[in-house]
Design a protein around this motif. Structure first.
Motif, mmCIF file in Angstrom:
data_model
loop_
_atom_site.group_PDB
_atom_site.id
_atom_site.type_symbol
_atom_site.label_atom_id
_atom_site.label_comp_id
_atom_site.label_asym_id
_atom_site.label_seq_id
_atom_site.Cartn_x
_atom_site.Cartn_y
_atom_site.Cartn_z
ATOM 1 N N SER A 1 0.856 -1.180 -0.063
ATOM 2 C CA SER A 1 0.134 0.043 0.266
ATOM 3 C C SER A 1 0.812 1.449 -0.103
ATOM 4 N N GLY A 2 2.126 1.216 0.519
ATOM 5 C CA GLY A 2 2.678 2.510 0.683
ATOM 6 C C GLY A 2 3.446 2.801 -0.759
ATOM 7 N N PHE A 3 3.463 2.067 -1.652
ATOM 8 C CA PHE A 3 4.185 2.277 -2.961
ATOM 9 C C PHE A 3 3.477 1.935 -4.119
ATOM 10 N N LEU A 4 2.243 1.763 -3.971
ATOM 11 C CA LEU A 4 1.343 1.425 -5.010
ATOM 12 C C LEU A 4 1.371 2.529 -6.256
ATOM 13 N N HIS A 5 1.481 3.959 -5.649
ATOM 14 C CA HIS A 5 1.372 5.017 -6.839
ATOM 15 C C HIS A 5 2.898 5.311 -7.096
ATOM 16 N N THR A 6 3.903 4.675 -6.784
ATOM 17 C CA THR A 6 5.295 5.111 -7.031
ATOM 18 C C THR A 6 5.617 4.389 -8.266
ATOM 19 N N PRO A 7 6.302 5.073 -9.220
ATOM 20 C CA PRO A 7 6.905 4.597 -10.399
ATOM 21 C C PRO A 7 8.054 3.392 -9.949
ATOM 22 N N VAL A 8 7.624 2.325 -10.901
ATOM 23 C CA VAL A 8 8.718 1.041 -10.750
ATOM 24 C C VAL A 8 10.171 1.537 -10.694
ATOM 25 N N ARG A 9 10.728 2.365 -11.472
ATOM 26 C CA ARG A 9 12.149 2.776 -11.370
ATOM 27 C C ARG A 9 12.584 3.347 -10.056
ATOM 28 N N GLN A 10 11.624 3.926 -9.303
ATOM 29 C CA GLN A 10 11.839 4.469 -8.156
ATOM 30 C C GLN A 10 11.910 3.397 -6.964
ATOM 31 N N LEU A 11 11.407 2.317 -6.987
ATOM 32 C CA LEU A 11 11.123 1.281 -6.139
ATOM 33 C C LEU A 11 12.575 0.677 -5.664
ATOM 34 N N SER A 12 12.701 0.039 -4.484
ATOM 35 C CA SER A 12 13.729 -0.452 -3.988
ATOM 36 C C SER A 12 13.524 -1.891 -4.606
ATOM 37 N N LEU A 13 14.740 -2.783 -4.406
ATOM 38 C CA LEU A 13 14.763 -4.080 -5.157
ATOM 39 C C LEU A 13 13.647 -4.917 -4.522
ATOM 40 N N GLY A 14 13.640 -4.772 -3.004
ATOM 41 C CA GLY A 14 12.461 -5.815 -2.474
ATOM 42 C C GLY A 14 11.256 -5.343 -2.419
ATOM 43 N N GLN A 15 10.991 -4.024 -2.932
ATOM 44 C CA GLN A 15 9.595 -3.466 -3.210
ATOM 45 C C GLN A 15 9.300 -4.110 -4.720
ATOM 46 N N ARG A 16 10.272 -3.843 -5.638
ATOM 47 C CA ARG A 16 9.874 -4.274 -6.983
ATOM 48 C C ARG A 16 9.828 -5.939 -7.066
ATOM 49 N N MET A 17 10.682 -6.495 -6.250
ATOM 50 C CA MET A 17 10.128 -8.153 -6.270
ATOM 51 C C MET A 17 9.077 -8.455 -5.656
ATOM 52 N N ARG A 18 8.252 -7.840 -4.777
ATOM 53 C CA ARG A 18 6.863 -7.625 -4.243
ATOM 54 C C ARG A 18 6.069 -7.616 -5.384
ATOM 55 N N GLY A 19 6.311 -6.511 -6.231
ATOM 56 C CA GLY A 19 5.569 -5.928 -7.144
ATOM 57 C C GLY A 19 5.308 -7.172 -8.409
ATOM 58 N N ASP A 20 6.590 -7.856 -8.697
ATOM 59 C CA ASP A 20 6.700 -8.826 -9.771
ATOM 60 C C ASP A 20 5.983 -10.011 -9.194
#
Length: 254
Positions: free
Chosen positions: A132-151
């Motif tokens: 919920s804290g980064f659903l509206h954040t561009p993928v390029r600005q996500l940390s690796l852990g956040q991006r993996m959760r997104g994937d």
């Protein structure tokens, strides 16, 4: 859920007189039942990635037969994409410049997921993976852990029966890695999702897998439980030591 029968994949490399055939996978046979969580291990170049590419229809086997969820991955690749989810830890399936939620919306359209089902699954996954804290954040600005959760979320939005994971915890810090392992364990236990996991992090294997397969030089060298694996090298203390011993021991000692 996965059936591999004497599958092989060969490549021709070089030119002219220097051409030669490389056997990436040879005479590979195994089955994975619905609801299993199986680790698929091997050193670099052993044939793990080639196997995954055959299972997902990216590569055609040059011999043998493969079925995933009752489908031929190559001939029924479009149908298969609706039954499986795939996550490559070193490559993202998300859109780099879009907010994470917009990437999920595009995934919904690609898989033709009903809007109500999509919202329900996204709400559930966002809660379980703390998105919920980064659903509206561009993928390029996500940390690796956040991006993996997104994937992981993107791979599960269409509710696949089979999840194929290639290094899903690579590069994650200790906290993110523990959270990812906990989620995958719950997904398998509570939803009955069949999971095939390739990884060099043997902590993932010890925490998640009840069954392990080892591939070496394109051939399946072991298929059994963790206890069976430990029994092959009783003098070693950890799974990592056991696997290292098996990879490096002379053939007569394996």
């Amino acid at each position: 859920m996965i059936e591999v029968d004497r599958a092989g994949r060969s490549f021709t490399v070089g030119r002219g007189r220097s051409r030669r055939t490389v056997h990436a996978v040879q005479d590979l046979s195994f089955t994975v039942e619905a609801g299993e969580f199986v680790g698929y291990l091997g050193p670099n170049g052993a044939g793990k990635s080639t196997t995954i590419k055959m299972l997902t229809g990216i590569l055609a086997p040059t011999s043998g037969r493969i079925e995933v969820a009752g489908l031929d991955p190559l001939r029924r690749r479009t149908d298969l994409t609706r039954r499986i989810g795939v996550v490559f830890g070193q490559r993202t399936t998300l859109w780099w410049d879009l907010p994470l939620k917009d990437s999920f919306e595009l995934v919904r359209h690609l898989y033709k997921v009903d809007r109500n089902d999509f919202r329900r699954r996204l709400d559930e996954l966002a809660d379980l993976l703390d998105l919920s804290g980064f659903l509206h954040t561009p993928v390029r600005q996500l940390s690796l852990g956040q991006r993996m959760r997104g994937d992981i979320t993107a791979a599960l939005l269409h509710d696949p029966a089979v999840l194929v994971l290639d290094e899903p915890t690579i590069g994650l810090d200790v906290v993110s890695k523990a959270a990812m392992r906990a989620f995958l364990g719950r997904l398998n236990a509570e939803r009955g999702t069949t999971v095939l996991l390739t990884t060099h992090d043997l902590g993932d294997i010890e925490k998640l897998c009840r069954r392990v397969m080892l591939i070496h030089h394109g051939r399946l060298g072991f298929d059994g439980t963790l206890d069976d694996l430990r029994a092959l090298a009783p003098g070693e203390d950890s799974i990592e030591d056991v696997v290292t011993h098996l990879y490096t021991a002379p053939p007569a000692e394996r």
